[in-house]
Design a protein around this motif. Structure first.
Motif, mmCIF file in Angstrom:
data_model
loop_
_atom_site.group_PDB
_atom_site.id
_atom_site.type_symbol
_atom_site.label_atom_id
_atom_site.label_comp_id
_atom_site.label_asym_id
_atom_site.label_seq_id
_atom_site.Cartn_x
_atom_site.Cartn_y
_atom_site.Cartn_z
ATOM 1 N N LYS A 18 2.120 -0.305 1.889
ATOM 2 C CA LYS A 18 1.918 0.005 3.416
ATOM 3 C C LYS A 18 0.949 1.104 3.859
ATOM 4 O O LYS A 18 -0.251 0.361 4.848
ATOM 5 C CB LYS A 18 3.758 0.462 3.745
ATOM 6 N N MET A 19 0.266 1.494 3.382
ATOM 7 C CA MET A 19 -1.038 2.630 3.356
ATOM 8 C C MET A 19 -2.108 1.705 2.959
ATOM 9 O O MET A 19 -3.023 1.899 4.329
ATOM 10 C CB MET A 19 -1.002 4.245 2.984
ATOM 11 N N ALA A 20 -2.456 0.651 2.096
ATOM 12 C CA ALA A 20 -3.441 0.253 2.259
ATOM 13 C C ALA A 20 -3.566 -0.879 3.141
ATOM 14 O O ALA A 20 -4.805 -1.167 3.947
ATOM 15 C CB ALA A 20 -3.325 -0.459 0.681
ATOM 16 N N ALA A 21 -2.366 -1.175 3.541
ATOM 17 C CA ALA A 21 -2.289 -2.510 4.609
ATOM 18 C C ALA A 21 -2.677 -2.186 6.300
ATOM 19 O O ALA A 21 -3.288 -2.419 7.284
ATOM 20 C CB ALA A 21 -0.952 -3.671 5.106
ATOM 21 N N ASP A 22 -2.355 -0.187 6.452
ATOM 22 C CA ASP A 22 -2.306 -0.220 7.585
ATOM 23 C C ASP A 22 -3.952 0.396 7.782
ATOM 24 O O ASP A 22 -4.705 0.260 8.539
ATOM 25 C CB ASP A 22 -1.579 1.337 8.121
ATOM 26 N N ARG A 23 -4.586 0.619 6.007
ATOM 27 C CA ARG A 23 -5.917 1.055 6.352
ATOM 28 C C ARG A 23 -6.763 -0.399 6.907
ATOM 29 O O ARG A 23 -7.879 -0.091 7.247
ATOM 30 C CB ARG A 23 -6.440 1.528 5.098
ATOM 31 N N LEU A 24 -6.334 -1.443 6.074
ATOM 32 C CA LEU A 24 -7.532 -2.077 6.170
ATOM 33 C C LEU A 24 -7.439 -3.040 7.337
ATOM 34 O O LEU A 24 -8.171 -3.174 8.399
ATOM 35 C CB LEU A 24 -6.590 -3.851 5.469
ATOM 36 N N ARG A 25 -5.798 -2.803 8.349
ATOM 37 C CA ARG A 25 -5.423 -2.981 10.045
ATOM 38 C C ARG A 25 -6.780 -2.430 10.564
ATOM 39 O O ARG A 25 -7.278 -2.402 11.941
ATOM 40 C CB ARG A 25 -4.568 -3.090 10.116
ATOM 41 N N LYS A 26 -6.813 -1.232 10.395
ATOM 42 C CA LYS A 26 -7.757 -0.484 10.860
ATOM 43 C C LYS A 26 -9.487 -0.376 10.789
ATOM 44 O O LYS A 26 -10.048 -0.528 11.667
ATOM 45 C CB LYS A 26 -7.572 1.151 10.613
ATOM 46 N N LEU A 27 -9.512 -1.010 9.277
ATOM 47 C CA LEU A 27 -10.705 -0.875 8.609
ATOM 48 C C LEU A 27 -11.702 -2.288 9.937
ATOM 49 O O LEU A 27 -12.577 -2.731 10.219
ATOM 50 C CB LEU A 27 -11.512 -1.537 7.742
ATOM 51 N N GLN A 28 -10.210 -3.445 10.480
ATOM 52 C CA GLN A 28 -10.468 -4.269 10.573
ATOM 53 C C GLN A 28 -10.736 -4.262 12.438
ATOM 54 O O GLN A 28 -11.937 -5.204 12.703
ATOM 55 C CB GLN A 28 -9.601 -5.805 10.748
ATOM 56 N N LEU A 124 -11.718 6.466 13.542
ATOM 57 C CA LEU A 124 -13.082 7.091 12.778
ATOM 58 C C LEU A 124 -12.789 8.806 11.898
ATOM 59 O O LEU A 124 -13.108 8.435 11.033
ATOM 60 C CB LEU A 124 -15.100 7.090 13.886
ATOM 61 N N GLU A 125 -12.112 8.938 12.742
ATOM 62 C CA GLU A 125 -12.278 10.201 11.884
ATOM 63 C C GLU A 125 -10.613 10.051 10.515
ATOM 64 O O GLU A 125 -11.076 10.483 9.442
ATOM 65 C CB GLU A 125 -10.827 11.665 12.338
ATOM 66 N N GLU A 126 -10.041 9.181 11.243
ATOM 67 C CA GLU A 126 -8.540 8.920 10.442
ATOM 68 C C GLU A 126 -9.502 8.341 8.795
ATOM 69 O O GLU A 126 -8.555 8.323 7.357
ATOM 70 C CB GLU A 126 -7.982 7.928 10.405
ATOM 71 N N LEU A 127 -10.307 7.237 8.980
ATOM 72 C CA LEU A 127 -11.097 6.288 8.172
ATOM 73 C C LEU A 127 -11.712 7.244 6.882
ATOM 74 O O LEU A 127 -12.165 7.351 6.023
ATOM 75 C CB LEU A 127 -11.920 5.065 9.031
ATOM 76 N N LYS A 128 -12.496 8.039 7.659
ATOM 77 C CA LYS A 128 -13.441 9.461 7.137
ATOM 78 C C LYS A 128 -12.434 10.359 5.043
ATOM 79 O O LYS A 128 -12.862 10.368 4.628
ATOM 80 C CB LYS A 128 -13.903 10.374 8.289
ATOM 81 N N GLN A 129 -11.504 10.717 6.487
ATOM 82 C CA GLN A 129 -10.527 11.256 5.034
ATOM 83 C C GLN A 129 -10.279 10.722 4.531
ATOM 84 O O GLN A 129 -9.842 11.012 3.446
ATOM 85 C CB GLN A 129 -9.788 11.989 6.639
#
Length: 134
Positions: A18-28, A124-129
């Motif tokens: 779920k975390m990986a899918a959420d991160r991918l959605r944010k990157l997209q 962006l901050e969430e993705l950096k962390q």
């Protein structure tokens, strides 16, 4: 006994997926706004790929965007026409052409406002962390 699935491991695997899918959605979401194209720089308006020479050419200070030569020339003419001047020889740059540029600049302004929003900065901050996506 070896066939028993650990509930704790199963929950952890589900959480990680779920975390990986959420991160991918944010990157997209970030990529769609920035129109990222795998390191290839393109004109912000027409998306024509920019060659190395155009990247190193001295840019007109009146042009705040990364444009190909054609779009940069049109942008300058648009600005000139706003001031009552402009290239009269380009008769095809009519009212509709003018409206296209006006709307494109409004669109870019909206994107710029979104990029400065607290929600986008938080994304962006969430993705950096979390670090790089594997």
């Amino acid at each position: 006994m070896a066939d028993i699935i650990s509930l704790k491991n199963r929950v952890q695997e589900t959480r990680e997926k779920k975390m990986a899918a959420d991160r991918l959605r944010k990157l997209q979401a970030v990529r769609s706004v920035l129109q990222e194209a795998k390191g290839i720089l393109t004109c912000e308006k027409c998306h024509h790929e920019l060659d190395e020479a155009s990247l190193h050419r001295e840019r007109d200070p009146r042009v705040p965007y990364l444009f190909c030569e054609s779009c940069a020339e049109e942008y300058v003419d648009y600005i000139e026409r706003l001031q009552g001047r402009g290239d009269k020889m380009c008769y095809w740059r009519n009212r509709q052409w003018f409206d296209i540029w006006k709307r494109w600049i409004e669109y870019r302004g909206t994107i710029d406002t979104f990029l400065r929003s607290k929600e986008f900065r938080r994304l962006l901050e969430e993705l950096k962390q979390v670090g790089p996506f594997e």
